[in-house]
Design a protein around this motif. Structure first.
Motif, mmCIF file in Angstrom:
data_model
loop_
_atom_site.group_PDB
_atom_site.id
_atom_site.type_symbol
_atom_site.label_atom_id
_atom_site.label_comp_id
_atom_site.label_asym_id
_atom_site.label_seq_id
_atom_site.Cartn_x
_atom_site.Cartn_y
_atom_site.Cartn_z
ATOM 1 N N SER A 1 74.480 -4.648 6.356
ATOM 2 C CA SER A 1 73.300 -5.559 6.099
ATOM 3 C C SER A 1 72.165 -4.533 6.265
ATOM 4 C CB SER A 1 73.237 -6.747 7.195
ATOM 5 O OG SER A 1 72.187 -7.259 6.997
ATOM 6 N N PRO A 2 71.852 -3.875 5.237
ATOM 7 C CA PRO A 2 70.605 -2.850 5.180
ATOM 8 C C PRO A 2 69.375 -3.764 5.625
ATOM 9 C CG PRO A 2 71.998 -2.844 3.293
ATOM 10 C CD PRO A 2 72.574 -3.897 3.813
ATOM 11 N N ALA A 3 69.332 -5.030 5.457
ATOM 12 C CA ALA A 3 67.826 -5.732 5.799
ATOM 13 C C ALA A 3 67.954 -5.423 7.330
ATOM 14 C CB ALA A 3 68.311 -7.036 5.462
ATOM 15 N N HIS A 4 69.050 -5.370 8.019
ATOM 16 C CA HIS A 4 68.835 -5.395 9.477
ATOM 17 C C HIS A 4 68.388 -4.089 10.071
ATOM 18 C CE1 HIS A 4 70.865 -9.180 9.374
ATOM 19 N NE2 HIS A 4 70.396 -9.403 10.260
ATOM 20 N N ASN A 5 68.637 -2.933 9.119
ATOM 21 C CA ASN A 5 68.291 -1.449 9.618
ATOM 22 C C ASN A 5 66.809 -1.411 9.871
ATOM 23 O OD1 ASN A 5 68.010 1.225 9.966
ATOM 24 N ND2 ASN A 5 69.156 1.910 8.110
ATOM 25 N N LEU A 6 66.364 -1.644 11.084
ATOM 26 C CA LEU A 6 65.042 -1.490 11.372
ATOM 27 C C LEU A 6 64.712 -0.597 12.533
ATOM 28 C CD1 LEU A 6 64.374 -5.604 11.942
ATOM 29 C CD2 LEU A 6 63.833 -4.145 10.011
ATOM 30 N N GLY A 7 65.803 0.311 12.493
ATOM 31 C CA GLY A 7 65.583 1.502 13.227
ATOM 32 C C GLY A 7 65.833 1.366 14.839
ATOM 33 N N LEU A 8 65.681 2.617 15.499
ATOM 34 C CA LEU A 8 65.819 2.605 17.012
ATOM 35 C C LEU A 8 64.354 2.883 17.768
ATOM 36 C CD1 LEU A 8 68.807 4.974 16.914
ATOM 37 C CD2 LEU A 8 69.086 2.732 17.167
ATOM 38 N N GLN A 9 64.584 2.495 18.842
ATOM 39 C CA GLN A 9 63.255 3.021 19.752
ATOM 40 C C GLN A 9 63.631 3.585 20.777
ATOM 41 O OE1 GLN A 9 60.153 0.198 20.340
ATOM 42 N NE2 GLN A 9 59.865 -0.544 18.301
ATOM 43 N N VAL A 10 63.000 4.643 21.282
ATOM 44 C CA VAL A 10 63.725 5.451 22.811
ATOM 45 C C VAL A 10 62.232 5.334 23.708
ATOM 46 C CG1 VAL A 10 63.972 7.532 23.693
ATOM 47 C CG2 VAL A 10 64.976 7.016 21.355
ATOM 48 N N SER A 11 62.699 4.824 25.060
ATOM 49 C CA SER A 11 61.401 4.783 25.941
ATOM 50 C C SER A 11 61.928 5.636 27.148
ATOM 51 C CB SER A 11 61.241 3.427 26.400
ATOM 52 O OG SER A 11 62.147 2.926 27.199
ATOM 53 N N VAL A 12 60.892 6.546 27.772
ATOM 54 C CA VAL A 12 61.368 6.795 29.065
ATOM 55 C C VAL A 12 60.391 6.683 30.206
ATOM 56 C CG1 VAL A 12 61.463 9.425 30.005
ATOM 57 C CG2 VAL A 12 61.870 9.099 27.497
ATOM 58 N N GLU A 13 61.062 6.558 31.490
ATOM 59 C CA GLU A 13 60.295 6.207 32.733
ATOM 60 C C GLU A 13 60.640 7.302 33.726
ATOM 61 O OE1 GLU A 13 60.433 1.278 32.446
ATOM 62 O OE2 GLU A 13 61.254 2.451 33.993
ATOM 63 N N THR A 14 59.692 7.438 34.610
ATOM 64 C CA THR A 14 60.059 8.314 35.914
ATOM 65 C C THR A 14 60.707 7.422 36.738
ATOM 66 O OG1 THR A 14 58.210 7.771 36.828
ATOM 67 C CG2 THR A 14 57.937 9.599 35.169
ATOM 68 N N SER A 15 61.092 8.250 37.822
ATOM 69 C CA SER A 15 61.987 7.327 38.973
ATOM 70 C C SER A 15 60.959 6.469 39.515
ATOM 71 C CB SER A 15 62.277 8.456 40.055
ATOM 72 O OG SER A 15 61.296 9.041 40.457
ATOM 73 N N SER A 16 59.756 6.610 39.221
ATOM 74 C CA SER A 16 58.781 5.684 40.167
ATOM 75 C C SER A 16 58.507 4.413 39.112
ATOM 76 C CB SER A 16 57.717 6.339 40.481
ATOM 77 O OG SER A 16 56.995 6.944 39.283
ATOM 78 N N GLY A 17 58.972 4.411 37.779
ATOM 79 C CA GLY A 17 58.805 3.427 37.091
ATOM 80 C C GLY A 17 57.617 3.718 35.984
ATOM 81 N N GLN A 18 57.154 5.027 36.267
ATOM 82 C CA GLN A 18 56.018 5.113 35.467
ATOM 83 C C GLN A 18 56.429 5.523 33.852
ATOM 84 O OE1 GLN A 18 54.077 8.809 36.400
ATOM 85 N NE2 GLN A 18 52.668 8.765 34.673
ATOM 86 N N SER A 19 56.045 4.668 32.794
ATOM 87 C CA SER A 19 56.263 5.014 31.445
ATOM 88 C C SER A 19 55.329 6.243 30.998
ATOM 89 C CB SER A 19 55.855 3.889 30.526
ATOM 90 O OG SER A 19 56.351 4.138 29.141
ATOM 91 N N ILE A 20 56.516 7.261 30.408
ATOM 92 C CA ILE A 20 55.743 8.433 29.985
ATOM 93 C C ILE A 20 56.129 8.737 28.460
ATOM 94 C CG2 ILE A 20 55.664 9.637 32.136
ATOM 95 C CD1 ILE A 20 58.197 11.131 31.477
ATOM 96 N N SER A 21 55.592 9.455 27.872
ATOM 97 C CA SER A 21 55.808 9.832 26.442
ATOM 98 C C SER A 21 56.955 10.556 26.343
ATOM 99 C CB SER A 21 54.559 10.550 25.799
ATOM 100 O OG SER A 21 54.630 11.978 26.118
ATOM 101 N N SER A 22 57.930 10.506 25.059
ATOM 102 C CA SER A 22 58.909 11.518 25.062
ATOM 103 C C SER A 22 58.671 12.832 25.021
ATOM 104 C CB SER A 22 59.334 11.118 23.641
ATOM 105 O OG SER A 22 58.358 11.205 22.415
ATOM 106 N N LYS A 23 57.279 13.228 24.714
ATOM 107 C CA LYS A 23 57.008 14.575 24.599
ATOM 108 C C LYS A 23 56.859 15.009 26.229
ATOM 109 C CE LYS A 23 53.920 16.371 21.764
ATOM 110 N NZ LYS A 23 54.210 17.445 20.688
ATOM 111 N N GLU A 24 56.266 14.334 27.042
ATOM 112 C CA GLU A 24 56.294 14.760 28.358
ATOM 113 C C GLU A 24 57.578 14.629 29.060
ATOM 114 O OE1 GLU A 24 52.195 12.645 30.367
ATOM 115 O OE2 GLU A 24 53.676 11.368 29.087
ATOM 116 N N ALA A 25 58.635 13.944 28.386
ATOM 117 C CA ALA A 25 59.871 13.818 28.936
ATOM 118 C C ALA A 25 60.644 15.174 28.341
ATOM 119 C CB ALA A 25 60.605 12.707 28.604
ATOM 120 N N GLY A 26 59.882 15.920 27.339
ATOM 121 C CA GLY A 26 60.693 17.110 26.844
ATOM 122 C C GLY A 26 61.765 16.700 25.611
ATOM 123 N N LEU A 27 61.337 15.364 25.215
ATOM 124 C CA LEU A 27 62.052 15.277 23.997
ATOM 125 C C LEU A 27 61.452 15.700 22.726
ATOM 126 C CD1 LEU A 27 62.954 11.260 24.786
ATOM 127 C CD2 LEU A 27 64.492 13.338 25.196
#
Lengths: 259, 139
Positions: free
Chosen positions: A205-231
């Motif tokens: 069902s190509p209409a459902h192909n809306l992609g993926l999202q990636v998120s990263v948090e530190t151990s203290s729950g702080q959201s950081i960018s993928s670049k900061e995480a080395g991705l």
């Protein structure tokens, strides 16, 4: 024919009509209507073709090892090559598959998502080019993680991969969590995420192909960018670009009429 | 051009008075066919030579066999592929040097894999395992 030049097979310049005939023949075997015109940056292969070339060499060396016992040589060669290398699991997928495809990440530039999801990174893949009757037997999303800067060196990250289920013009997209993984900040290498079920849905069902999202948090729950995480993203090294790979199985045997 | 020259010689030869005392030797047996005798060639097809290396990543090329001359057997209404193969086999037995072995049985080819880009720069690795050629030819 097989993959290697047979000793004694003539290497000679093809005549124009032979070239035309050969090209027609090869395109018809590959089932292609015309000669593809890929966009190679500076003629260099990025991560996906390098990974696929590794799979190709695995197949060829296995075929040859059946005859000449070259597999050991090839294995030693693999340890000296740079990433990305197929894992044993991917080699098992390869054995079962009739076709493998890698897909380029279509998201050119990171978009500013909502304040809550500012650090989410988007990835999209176009699976519409898959020939009829092919079933996904396995699919992976591959992301390269580099060692991070001193700031997070002793920390651990929680990396989450989501499938975008629905987008809304005026509010956040609905996400479905596919996997969450704890990583060492100092960890470096390819990360593989199983997206077989998601890929099957996208193919059916190509209409459902809306992609993926990636998120990263530190151990203290702080959201950081993928670049900061080395991705590594689109602005990173060619051979470390994120990509998706899918393994397919075809059912019917194609019989070609002689030309 | 070699073929052209030979064809010219043949034409000259046909205008020469036939030497009746000399029976047809192997070289003459198919003299009318010489220029079109079925022959099998071997050739290495290089994708680099074709200028395709920008989209075919691997292999570099492949070893190919091809025929030229009277290889596509004229199968007309009262001659089907099977008995034509029988005829060719008989001819082959009588004069093995001149006629390649006929083959009408489906021929299974080696498995090959090809790695190439599509138009969207996705990469495709395809295995061709069950390739069968079903045709009467010189194989």
């Amino acid at each position: 024919g097989n993959n290697d030049a047979q000793p004694g097979f003539i290497h000679r310049r093809l005549r124009t009509h032979e070239k035309r005939e050969m090209q027609k023949e090869i395109l018809s075997i590959l089932g292609l209507p015309h000669r593809p015109r890929p966009h190679l940056s500076h003629g260099k292969y990025n991560s996906a073709p390098l990974f696929m070339l590794d799979l190709y060499n695995t197949i060829s060396s296995e075929e040859r090892s059946r005859v000449e016992g070259a597999l050991e040589r090839y294995q030693s060669m693999r340890t000296t090559r740079s990433p990305p290398l197929a894992t044993n699991q991917e080699t098992a997928f390869l054995n079962d598959a009739d076709m493998v495809m890698s897909f380029v990440n279509l998201v050119e530039y990171d978009r500013e998502l909502s304040p809550q999801r500012r650090h989410h990174k988007e990835f999209k893949f176009n699976l519409s080019q898959i020939p009829e009757g092919e079933a996904v037997t396995a699919a992976e999303f591959r992301l390269y993680k580099e060692c991070v800067s001193r700031a997070f060196r002793n920390d651990t990250f929680l990396l989450r991969v989501y499938q975008v289920v629905k987008e809304h013009p005026d509010r956040e997209a609905d996400l479905f969590l596919l996997e969450s993984r704890r990583l060492w900040a100092a960890e470096e290498g390819w990360l593989e995420f199983d997206i077989t079920a998601t890929s099957n849905l996208w193919v059916m069902s190509p209409a459902h192909n809306l992609g993926l999202q990636v998120s990263v948090e530190t151990s203290s729950g702080q959201s950081i960018s993928s670049k900061e995480a080395g991705l590594v993203g689109r602005d990173g090294a060619l051979e470390k670009q994120p990509f998706m790979v899918a393994f397919f199985k075809v059912s019917e045997v194609h019989i070609r009429t002689a030309r | 051009s070699a073929g052209g020259k030979r064809r010219q010689q043949n034409r000259n030869r046909s205008t020469q008075p036939q030497d009746g005392s000399r029976g047809p030797g192997p070289a003459d047996y198919n003299s009318s066919d010489q220029k079109t005798a079925c022959r099998r060639h071997e050739l290495y097809v290089s994708f680099r030579e074709l200028g395709w290396q920008d989209w075919i990543i691997a292999p570099e090329g492949y070893a190919a066999n091809y025929c030229d001359g009277e290889c596509s057997f004229p199968l007309n209404a009262h001659m089907n592929a099977t008995n034509h193969a029988i005829v060719q086999t008989l001819v082959h037995l009588m004069n093995p040097e001149n006629v390649p072995k006929p083959c009408c049985a489906p021929t299974k080819l080696h498995a090959i894999s090809v790695l190439y880009f599509d138009d969207n720069s996705n990469v495709i690795l395809k295995k061709y395992k069950n390739m069968v050629v079903r045709a009467c030819g010189c194989h």
